[in-house]
Design an enzyme around this catalytic site. Structure first.
Site, mmCIF file in Angstrom:
data_model
loop_
_atom_site.group_PDB
_atom_site.id
_atom_site.type_symbol
_atom_site.label_atom_id
_atom_site.label_comp_id
_atom_site.label_asym_id
_atom_site.label_seq_id
_atom_site.Cartn_x
_atom_site.Cartn_y
_atom_site.Cartn_z
ATOM 1 N N ASN A 1 0.873 -1.299 -0.039
ATOM 2 C CA ASN A 1 0.059 0.116 0.047
ATOM 3 C C ASN A 1 0.708 1.319 0.018
ATOM 4 O O ASN A 1 0.254 2.291 -0.467
ATOM 5 C CB ASN A 1 -0.975 0.027 1.167
ATOM 6 N N GLU B 1 4.674 -3.902 12.089
ATOM 7 C CA GLU B 1 3.858 -2.825 11.788
ATOM 8 C C GLU B 1 2.561 -3.405 10.966
ATOM 9 O O GLU B 1 2.701 -3.789 9.867
ATOM 10 C CB GLU B 1 4.251 -1.670 10.961
ATOM 11 N N CYS C 1 -3.171 1.764 6.511
ATOM 12 C CA CYS C 1 -3.184 0.950 7.938
ATOM 13 C C CYS C 1 -3.971 1.747 8.950
ATOM 14 O O CYS C 1 -4.638 1.430 9.594
ATOM 15 C CB CYS C 1 -1.985 0.565 8.405
HETATM 16 P P1 NAP Z 1 0.503 -8.975 3.310
HETATM 17 O O1 NAP Z 1 -0.599 -9.823 2.840
HETATM 18 O O2 NAP Z 1 0.582 -9.513 4.785
HETATM 19 O O3 NAP Z 1 1.914 -9.071 2.575
HETATM 20 C C1 NAP Z 1 2.986 -8.031 3.104
HETATM 21 C C2 NAP Z 1 4.292 -8.663 2.863
HETATM 22 O O4 NAP Z 1 4.343 -9.977 3.421
HETATM 23 C C3 NAP Z 1 4.101 -8.954 1.244
HETATM 24 O O5 NAP Z 1 5.578 -8.731 0.933
HETATM 25 C C4 NAP Z 1 4.040 -10.619 1.125
HETATM 26 O O6 NAP Z 1 4.366 -11.110 -0.036
HETATM 27 C C5 NAP Z 1 4.670 -11.032 2.423
HETATM 28 N N1 NAP Z 1 4.316 -12.384 2.965
HETATM 29 C C6 NAP Z 1 3.294 -13.029 2.689
HETATM 30 N N2 NAP Z 1 3.022 -14.315 3.517
HETATM 31 C C7 NAP Z 1 4.220 -14.264 4.072
HETATM 32 C C8 NAP Z 1 5.031 -15.267 4.857
HETATM 33 N N3 NAP Z 1 4.356 -16.479 5.271
HETATM 34 N N4 NAP Z 1 6.017 -15.253 5.308
HETATM 35 C C9 NAP Z 1 6.975 -14.017 4.995
HETATM 36 N N5 NAP Z 1 6.501 -13.028 4.328
HETATM 37 C C10 NAP Z 1 5.070 -12.953 3.672
HETATM 38 O O7 NAP Z 1 -0.076 -7.531 3.603
HETATM 39 P P2 NAP Z 1 -0.460 -6.606 2.362
HETATM 40 O O8 NAP Z 1 -1.884 -6.922 1.751
HETATM 41 O O9 NAP Z 1 0.652 -6.258 1.354
HETATM 42 O O10 NAP Z 1 -0.655 -5.083 3.154
HETATM 43 C C11 NAP Z 1 -1.704 -4.736 3.962
HETATM 44 C C12 NAP Z 1 -1.618 -4.935 5.359
HETATM 45 O O11 NAP Z 1 -0.509 -4.183 5.929
HETATM 46 C C13 NAP Z 1 -2.926 -4.431 5.999
HETATM 47 O O12 NAP Z 1 -3.106 -5.184 7.127
HETATM 48 C C14 NAP Z 1 -2.277 -3.276 6.541
HETATM 49 O O13 NAP Z 1 -3.043 -2.699 7.801
HETATM 50 C C15 NAP Z 1 -0.928 -3.266 6.908
HETATM 51 N N6 NAP Z 1 -0.078 -2.133 6.918
HETATM 52 C C16 NAP Z 1 0.149 -1.894 8.248
HETATM 53 C C17 NAP Z 1 1.072 -0.530 8.338
HETATM 54 C C18 NAP Z 1 1.585 -0.179 9.645
HETATM 55 O O14 NAP Z 1 2.435 0.655 9.666
HETATM 56 N N7 NAP Z 1 1.131 -0.670 10.778
HETATM 57 C C19 NAP Z 1 1.361 0.202 6.979
HETATM 58 C C20 NAP Z 1 0.879 -0.211 5.964
HETATM 59 C C21 NAP Z 1 0.281 -1.263 5.752
HETATM 60 P P3 NAP Z 1 3.650 -11.218 -1.036
HETATM 61 O O15 NAP Z 1 3.097 -10.096 -1.591
HETATM 62 O O16 NAP Z 1 4.522 -12.063 -2.041
HETATM 63 O O17 NAP Z 1 2.479 -12.206 -0.720
#
Ligand code: NAP
Length: 481
Positions: A158, A254, A288
């Protein structure tokens, strides 16, 4: 358009070289599904090569003087400034982020690297009063922050540029090497960063960028003992898996939230309604700290709902590259389906759709719901879509209870003219950050940022991330010897 300039194939970036992978996957633009390029799908071997390279170059970064690390980061900030439009277009294409919002992200990324450049020169330890303890007489003690080693950085889709910056910037500032695994949908910003860092003077092997399945290569980075720290931004589900597999490594997580704002009865609504609308729908709510839940005092509830709905209807949906687009496509069709089913579930249990509630292709129309009960997914889960709920409360106290009735706790906001109520909310809200007279969707890049409960552990914001990416070394000199 820039699209022509994206090469047909991207390469992995390992040990300062652009390296071919064994397998490639097409990358499609979320808005029109056009193929943008082919992305390398790294496997175990390539992930191993990336980690080995980061380990080899560890000592180079550890010995690099602070002023040099600072200079590399300020060079990077300058290069990004010179390439601002290209960077914004890459984000708009790969993430369907409206171009004006994407430009905002690039501007913030420049600030993040500028703060990191300053932080590189501000790594202080402290001297300790050793004689405060009997037996400590005639000793001098001091601490030195040392680089933690190899940082594994795993990032979400994002904010593909600025959230990478929140990991790469402090890691370089602290003198570490990095293996970066960006989200599969948004790798272009990360590869662009690697290009710029070569030009900025980063030694070969200090940063590797590898793309491929998070489950496969992300997991390899998480489990590898040579990696000293995992800094992860993404969903709570993946965050929990990482935590359980990372062993004794340091982990910064995060994660998500269902951020809320409280509106007291004494607030001039015209001034803050447009800001609330912006907080709810910027980048399709895929932020987020997107404003998901609004609790309004009953005395101004009806007026607030009317004004908010009217303002929401002004938002323009469409192509992310159009200057006047406010809301564009969701990141995937699955997310469109999920968002619509959650709206339907809320409706079936008595909620009212004030506007939106449907889709136009892969764009979910900005949706305002009222009368949602707390068990509905649009309230208790992270919605991560352009959906906001507005509920009536009889007091700020009641609103605080509603906000806290959540498994998340990233940031929350309160609008009130009463300083006592504001301070009470600041004390009682179970979140990492409280915004008084603002929405929770506020972040500047040097403030401490992170959550409690299932919103994560650890803090980002350059100074705080640098602390997490260093080990404190203690030295004690015995003057009695
Ligand atoms: P996501 O599906 O959790 O993916 C994040 C990263 O993790 C991607 O690079 C993904 O790779 C990788 N990943 C997936 N499965 C994994 C595993 N088993 N082991 C290690 N890495 C793995 O999240 P998203 O959909 O990209 O982002 C949205 C989420 O991020 C929301 O929940 C949002 O709230 C959160 N977020 C939090 C913050 C904060 O600062 N608190 C800021 C921004 C976003 P792939 O893409 O290859 O699956």
């Amino acid at each position: 358009m820039l699209k022509k300039e994206i090469p047909a194939y991207q390469s992995l970036f390992i040990n300062g070289e652009w390296t071919e992978a064994k397998e490639y996957t097409p990358l499609y633009a979320p808005f029109d599904q056009k193929e943008l390029t082919k992305i390398p799908s790294a496997g175990e071997d390539e992930a191993e090569a990336a980690i080995a390279s980061a380990v080899r170059v560890k000592s180079v970064m550890q010995q690099m003087p602070a002023h040099q690390r600072s200079r590399i980061l300020s060079n990077l900030a300058r290069l990004l400034e010179e390439n601002m439009e290209r960077a914004a277009e890459l984000i708009a294409l790969e993430a369907a982020k409206p171009i004006t919002t994407a430009r905002g992200e690039v501007a913030r990324t420049i600030q993040t690297y500028t703060f990191a450049s300053q932080a590189a020169n501000q790594l202080y330890g402290e001297t300790l009063p050793m004689d405060a303890a009997p037996g400590g007489e005639n000793r001098v003690g001091f601490t030195t922050p040392e680089p933690i080693g190899v940082v594994g950085a795993i990032t979400p889709f994002n904010f593909p540029m600025n959230l990478v910056a929140h990991k790469v910037g402090p890691a370089i500032a602290a003198g570490n090497t990095i293996v970066l695994k960006p989200a599969s949908q948004t790798p272009l910003s990360a590869y662009f960063l690697a290009e710029l860092l070569v030009e900025a003077g980063l030694p070969a092997g200090a940063l590797q960028v590898i793309t491929g399945s998070g489950r496969l290569i992300g997991d390899k980075i998480v489990k590898d003992d040579r990696v000293s720290m995992i800094t992860f931004t993404g969903s709570p589900e993946v965050g929990k898996q990482i935590r359980s597999r990372a062993g004794l490594k340091r982990t910064t997580l995060e994660l998500g939230s269902n951020a809320a704002v409280i509106i007291d009865e004494d607030i001039e609504l015209d001034r803050m309604v447009p800001r609330c609308v912006q907080g709810a729908f910027a980048f399709q709510g895929q932020v987020c700290i997107s404003l998901q839940r609004i609790y309004v005092h009953e005395n101004v509830y009806k007026t607030f709902v009317d004004k908010f709905t009217e303002e929401t209807k002004k938002l323009k949906t469409g192509d992310p590259l159009q200057e006047d687009t406010n809301v564009s496509a969701m990141i995937s069709q699955d997310d469109v389906d999920r968002a619509l089913s959650w709206i339907k579930e809320a409706e079936q249990s008595g909620a009212k759709v004030e506007t939106g509630g449907t889709n136009e292709g892969n764009i979910v129309l900005p949706t305002v719901l009222t009368g949602v009960n707390r068990e509905q997914k649009v309230s208790c889960e992270e919605v991560f879509a352009p959906i906001v709920m507005i509920n009536r409360v009889s007091s700020v106290e009641e609103a605080i209870e509603e906000v806290n009735d959540s498994r998340y706790g990233l940031q929350a906001g309160i609008y009130t003219s009463d300083i006592q109520k504001a301070m009470n909310a600041s004390e009682k809200l179970e979140v990492g950050g409280v915004l008084i007279n603002d929405i929770p969707t506020f972040r500047v890049d040097h403030m401490p940022y992170g959550g409690v409960k299932e919103s994560g552990t650890g803090r980002e914001g350059i100074k705080y991330a640098v602390e997490e990416m260093t080990e404190l070394k203690l030295t004690v000199i015995n003057n009695n010897f």
